[in-house]
Design a protein around this motif. Structure first.
Motif, short mmCIF file in Angstrom:
data_model
loop_
_atom_site.label_atom_id
_atom_site.label_comp_id
_atom_site.label_asym_id
_atom_site.label_seq_id
_atom_site.Cartn_x
_atom_site.Cartn_y
_atom_site.Cartn_z
N ARG A 219 5.26 -3.96 1.00
CA ARG A 219 5.45 -5.14 0.01
C ARG A 219 5.63 -4.81 -1.57
O ARG A 219 5.73 -5.30 -2.32
CB ARG A 219 4.16 -6.15 0.00
CG ARG A 219 4.10 -7.08 1.23
CD ARG A 219 2.98 -7.71 1.36
NE ARG A 219 1.99 -7.49 2.64
CZ ARG A 219 0.98 -8.07 2.83
NH1 ARG A 219 0.34 -9.07 2.07
NH2 ARG A 219 0.45 -7.70 4.08
N ARG A 223 1.36 0.95 -0.93
CA ARG A 223 0.80 0.46 0.53
C ARG A 223 1.91 0.28 1.42
O ARG A 223 2.72 -0.42 1.33
CB ARG A 223 -0.07 -1.05 -0.08
CG ARG A 223 -1.02 -1.29 1.05
CD ARG A 223 -1.80 -2.39 1.20
NE ARG A 223 -3.17 -2.11 0.38
CZ ARG A 223 -3.20 -2.18 -0.67
NH1 ARG A 223 -2.36 -2.69 -1.68
NH2 ARG A 223 -4.31 -1.87 -1.37
N ASP A 225 2.46 -0.24 5.87
CA ASP A 225 1.98 -0.95 7.18
C ASP A 225 2.95 -0.14 7.91
O ASP A 225 4.30 -0.18 7.95
CB ASP A 225 2.36 -2.34 7.47
CG ASP A 225 1.29 -3.20 6.71
OD1 ASP A 225 0.11 -3.30 6.60
OD2 ASP A 225 1.99 -3.80 5.59
N VAL A 334 -2.29 0.92 8.17
CA VAL A 334 -2.23 0.29 7.01
C VAL A 334 -2.85 1.47 5.89
O VAL A 334 -3.96 1.92 5.93
CB VAL A 334 -3.20 -0.83 6.84
CG1 VAL A 334 -2.96 -1.33 5.33
CG2 VAL A 334 -2.85 -1.96 7.85
N SER A 336 -2.62 3.11 1.99
CA SER A 336 -2.86 2.97 0.50
C SER A 336 -2.72 4.37 -0.07
O SER A 336 -3.71 5.17 0.17
CB SER A 336 -3.86 2.15 0.20
OG SER A 336 -3.80 0.91 0.83
N GLN A 343 -4.45 -5.78 -3.87
CA GLN A 343 -3.45 -6.88 -3.40
C GLN A 343 -4.06 -8.43 -3.65
O GLN A 343 -5.37 -8.49 -4.25
CB GLN A 343 -3.49 -7.00 -1.84
CG GLN A 343 -3.06 -5.90 -1.19
CD GLN A 343 -3.00 -6.06 0.48
OE1 GLN A 343 -4.24 -6.22 0.87
NE2 GLN A 343 -1.90 -6.00 1.07
N ASP A 348 -3.62 -12.73 7.01
CA ASP A 348 -2.58 -12.06 7.80
C ASP A 348 -1.73 -13.06 8.94
O ASP A 348 -0.78 -13.43 9.04
CB ASP A 348 -3.05 -10.90 8.77
CG ASP A 348 -3.53 -9.91 7.65
OD1 ASP A 348 -3.00 -9.80 6.65
OD2 ASP A 348 -4.29 -8.98 8.29
N PHE A 374 -10.11 -3.52 11.51
CA PHE A 374 -9.90 -2.39 10.83
C PHE A 374 -10.85 -1.05 11.07
O PHE A 374 -11.91 -1.26 11.03
CB PHE A 374 -10.14 -2.68 9.27
CG PHE A 374 -9.12 -3.27 8.45
CD1 PHE A 374 -7.58 -3.39 9.16
CD2 PHE A 374 -9.14 -3.94 7.40
CE1 PHE A 374 -6.51 -3.94 8.49
CE2 PHE A 374 -8.18 -4.63 6.89
CZ PHE A 374 -6.76 -4.75 7.28
N PHE A 386 -11.22 -0.28 -0.62
CA PHE A 386 -11.89 -0.89 0.61
C PHE A 386 -11.08 -2.11 0.86
O PHE A 386 -10.35 -2.51 -0.22
CB PHE A 386 -13.35 -0.86 0.26
CG PHE A 386 -13.79 -1.62 -0.98
CD1 PHE A 386 -13.83 -2.97 -0.89
CD2 PHE A 386 -13.67 -0.81 -2.19
CE1 PHE A 386 -14.28 -3.48 -2.09
CE2 PHE A 386 -14.13 -1.33 -3.01
CZ PHE A 386 -14.54 -2.56 -3.19
N THR A 387 -11.43 -2.70 1.82
CA THR A 387 -11.03 -4.36 1.85
C THR A 387 -12.05 -5.33 1.44
O THR A 387 -13.26 -5.04 1.88
CB THR A 387 -10.48 -4.17 3.33
OG1 THR A 387 -9.81 -3.26 3.84
CG2 THR A 387 -9.73 -5.77 3.46
N HIS A 438 -8.52 -12.20 2.86
CA HIS A 438 -9.08 -10.69 2.45
C HIS A 438 -8.14 -10.30 1.50
O HIS A 438 -7.01 -10.61 1.26
CB HIS A 438 -9.17 -9.70 3.71
CG HIS A 438 -8.04 -9.80 4.37
ND1 HIS A 438 -7.35 -10.70 5.40
CD2 HIS A 438 -7.05 -8.66 4.40
CE1 HIS A 438 -6.27 -10.26 5.70
NE2 HIS A 438 -5.78 -8.95 5.34
N GLY A 440 -6.76 -6.01 -0.04
CA GLY A 440 -6.94 -4.54 -0.05
C GLY A 440 -7.34 -4.06 -1.59
O GLY A 440 -6.53 -4.81 -2.25
N ARG A 450 -5.71 6.38 1.72
CA ARG A 450 -6.52 5.77 2.61
C ARG A 450 -5.91 5.10 3.57
O ARG A 450 -5.27 4.00 3.69
CB ARG A 450 -7.30 4.53 1.45
CG ARG A 450 -7.98 3.53 2.21
CD ARG A 450 -8.66 2.74 1.43
NE ARG A 450 -8.23 1.23 1.33
CZ ARG A 450 -7.82 0.76 0.29
NH1 ARG A 450 -7.62 1.14 -0.90
NH2 ARG A 450 -7.15 -0.65 0.50
O1 LIG Z 1 -5.57 -2.00 2.34
C1 LIG Z 1 -6.58 -2.55 2.65
O2 LIG Z 1 -7.63 -2.19 2.72
C2 LIG Z 1 -6.12 -3.91 3.62
C3 LIG Z 1 -4.67 -4.10 3.55
C4 LIG Z 1 -4.36 -5.51 3.97
O3 LIG Z 1 -5.33 -6.50 3.89
C5 LIG Z 1 -3.33 -5.95 4.31
O4 LIG Z 1 -2.23 -5.33 4.03
O5 LIG Z 1 -2.82 -7.15 4.70
#
Ligand SMILES: O=C(O)CCC(=O)C(=O)O
Length: 484
Positions: A219, A223, A225, A334, A336, A343, A348, A374, A386-387, A438, A440, A450
């Motif tokens: 995005r 970071r 995916d 995922v 970072s 974020q 999700d 995760f 961390f998330t 949630h 990140g 990470r």
């Molecule tokens: O980077 C993270 O710890 C989580 C990432 C996340 O939640 C996401 O990409 O939807």
């Protein structure tokens, strides 16, 4: 001739009634000195607003200020927090707070509106992050030895997961050799993807632009995916041990260290070869096989996403029978990189059309249709990030934009605190309902990536449409799909 009764003149309130919808309100009321919690709570619960159908759903004791937060049992430093709901329009639910202050003036000095939202507001206080006993219950069930995993442990795990939308284990529960193998697979996959990015899609400013390929999306920013190939998909792109265009290359800046060794550098890759790298299909096949036998599958995924075994003659055979699996699993990384920003709060997965939503008391939400797990491949902390999860937020479908309430309501499960003691270690896990809010957090480290494995388990009736595009990262010329 019969005389008809006069039509009553509508009040202003009657005129606006059809514009109103039920809204949740969280109120914090400060008791007068010497008023104990039970007396104050009863006084608050006695406050009514019948024209707006005010209902109180739950109360709890909260700290009066940050100093009191450090001494939660101090008898003179608490507020009564209550979540309720009423019919409102145009924000006029805010008058619930002054109403409490006025109608219960004998008990309270003051009352304020903390949060209001158009849906159920989660009211779960989580004090010790992933070490909270409710968060750990599922982990405890799955870490028990297979033979002692009776129906009770699993039922407790499933019930806790239904309530919180989350189950986690800070400590490692993935076996060391699996963790090492998963880490190598992830490292190679990242290397192959970044190499394809650099050689085929040079117009994409990697680390800045948003993009969406079939296997990888971002995005924007640092970071990413990155999907592992699904069963039957080609792996010619170099996702296997020692094979393909990415084999032997480490992505820039993705060197990282785990308890089981250093990866993403030449020595780690040489060791892979000494270990008998299985080349070609190896990595994705290993990752997929691991996903099916991972410890959380028996404790959470099967009981929640698969129906119980068709028949059983005794309860012990019911325990040992395997359920008929009616889920699929996708595995992605995922990751970072240093400089990744925090974020926004998000979920999700959406609440499905036609599925039951929780009422304002938090009752009646449909069961999960997908569970994400995760598994960090490095120890998480405040530096690499961390998330953060909002416990209980999976039950409501209109909390987008209300993420900051997670902290105000003390429902965030994270690594807050001086030591970040409550974040997850490499090989630990956080399993969450796909609908759970949630985010990140940023990666503030100098040079540590990470990487977190994401196992998405979903009922076979659910079709995932998110995140990824249709053109392959590993095919095509120098011009990839447009950035988004
Ligand atoms: O980077 C993270 O710890 C989580 C990432 C996340 O939640 C996401 O990409 O939807």
């Amino acid at each position: 001739m019969a005389s008809s009764a006069p039509t009553p003149t509508p009040t202003l309130d009657d005129l606006w009634a059809s514009d109103r919808a039920r809204v949740s309100v969280v109120v914090a009321a400060t008791p007068k000195p010497g008023v104990d919690f039970a007396t104050a709570r009863d006084a608050l619960l006695a406050v009514r607003w019948d024209e707006r159908s005010l209902e109180w759903h739950s109360t709890r004791r909260g700290p009066r200020d940050s100093a009191a937060a450090a001494a939660p049992d101090d008898d003179d430093a608490f507020v009564v927090e209550a979540v309720g709901s009423c019919l409102a329009s145009g924000g006029d639910e805010s008058s619930v707070a002054p109403r409490v202050a006025a109608l219960a003036a004998a008990r309270f000095d003051d009352a304020e509106l903390v949060v209001s939202a158009p849906c159920h507001v989660p009211f779960l206080e989580v004090r010790d992050g992933v070490d909270d006993p409710r968060v750990r219950v599922a982990a405890a069930a799955l870490l028990e030895k297979e033979e002692s995993q009776g129906d009770d442990a699993r039922a407790r795990a499933v019930a806790a997961f239904a309530e919180l939308g989350l189950a986690a284990s800070r400590r490692r529960c993935v076996a060391s050799e699996d963790l090492a193998r998963l880490t190598r697979a992830a490292t190679r996959r990242m290397a192959a993807a970044e190499r394809a990015m650099a050689t085929r899609h040079g117009s994409v400013r990697f680390g800045e632009d948003a993009f969406a390929f079939r296997e990888m999306g971002s995005r924007g920013g640092q970071r990413f995916d990155l999907l592992f190939p699904r069963e039957g998909e080609e792996e010619e792109e170099g996702g296997g041990e020692g094979a393909g265009e990415g084999g032997g290359e480490s992505p820039q800046g993705t060197a990282f260290t785990t308890r089981t060794g250093s990866y993403g550098n030449q020595s780690g890759l040489e060791r892979d070869e000494r270990d008998g790298g299985d080349g070609g299909e190896g990595d994705a096949a290993f990752v997929r096989a691991f996903a099916r036998r991972a410890p959380w599958v028996r404790a959470l995924v099967d009981p929640i996403l698969s129906p119980p075994p068709l028949s059983s003659s005794s309860s012990s055979s019911a325990n040992s029978a395997s359920p008929r699996r009616t889920w699929w699993c996708d595995v992605s990384i995922v990751y970072s990189k240093p400089g990744a920003r925090a974020q926004d709060w998000h979920c999700d997965g959406r609440h499905l059309a036609g599925a039951a939503r929780a009422n304002h008391a938090g009752v009646g939400a449909s069961p999960p249709y997908a569970i994400c797990v995760f598994v960090p491949l490095v120890d998480l902390n405040g530096e690499v990030g961390f998330t953060q999860f909002w416990a209980g937020s999976h039950k409501a479908d209109a909390l987008i934009g209300f993420g900051s309430a997670a902290e105000v309501l003390r429902g965030g499960v994270d690594g807050k605190g001086a030591s970040y003691f409550h974040t997850v270690d490499a090989g630990g896990f956080a399993a969450y309902d796909y609908r759970l809010m949630h985010r990140g957090m940023g990666n503030f480290s100098e040079s540590t990536t990470r990487p977190v494995l994401q196992f998405l388990y979903a009922k076979s009736t659910y079709k995932e449409t998110k995140n990824y595009g249709s053109a392959s990262l590993f095919e095509g010329g120098t011009e990839g799909p447009a950035t988004r």
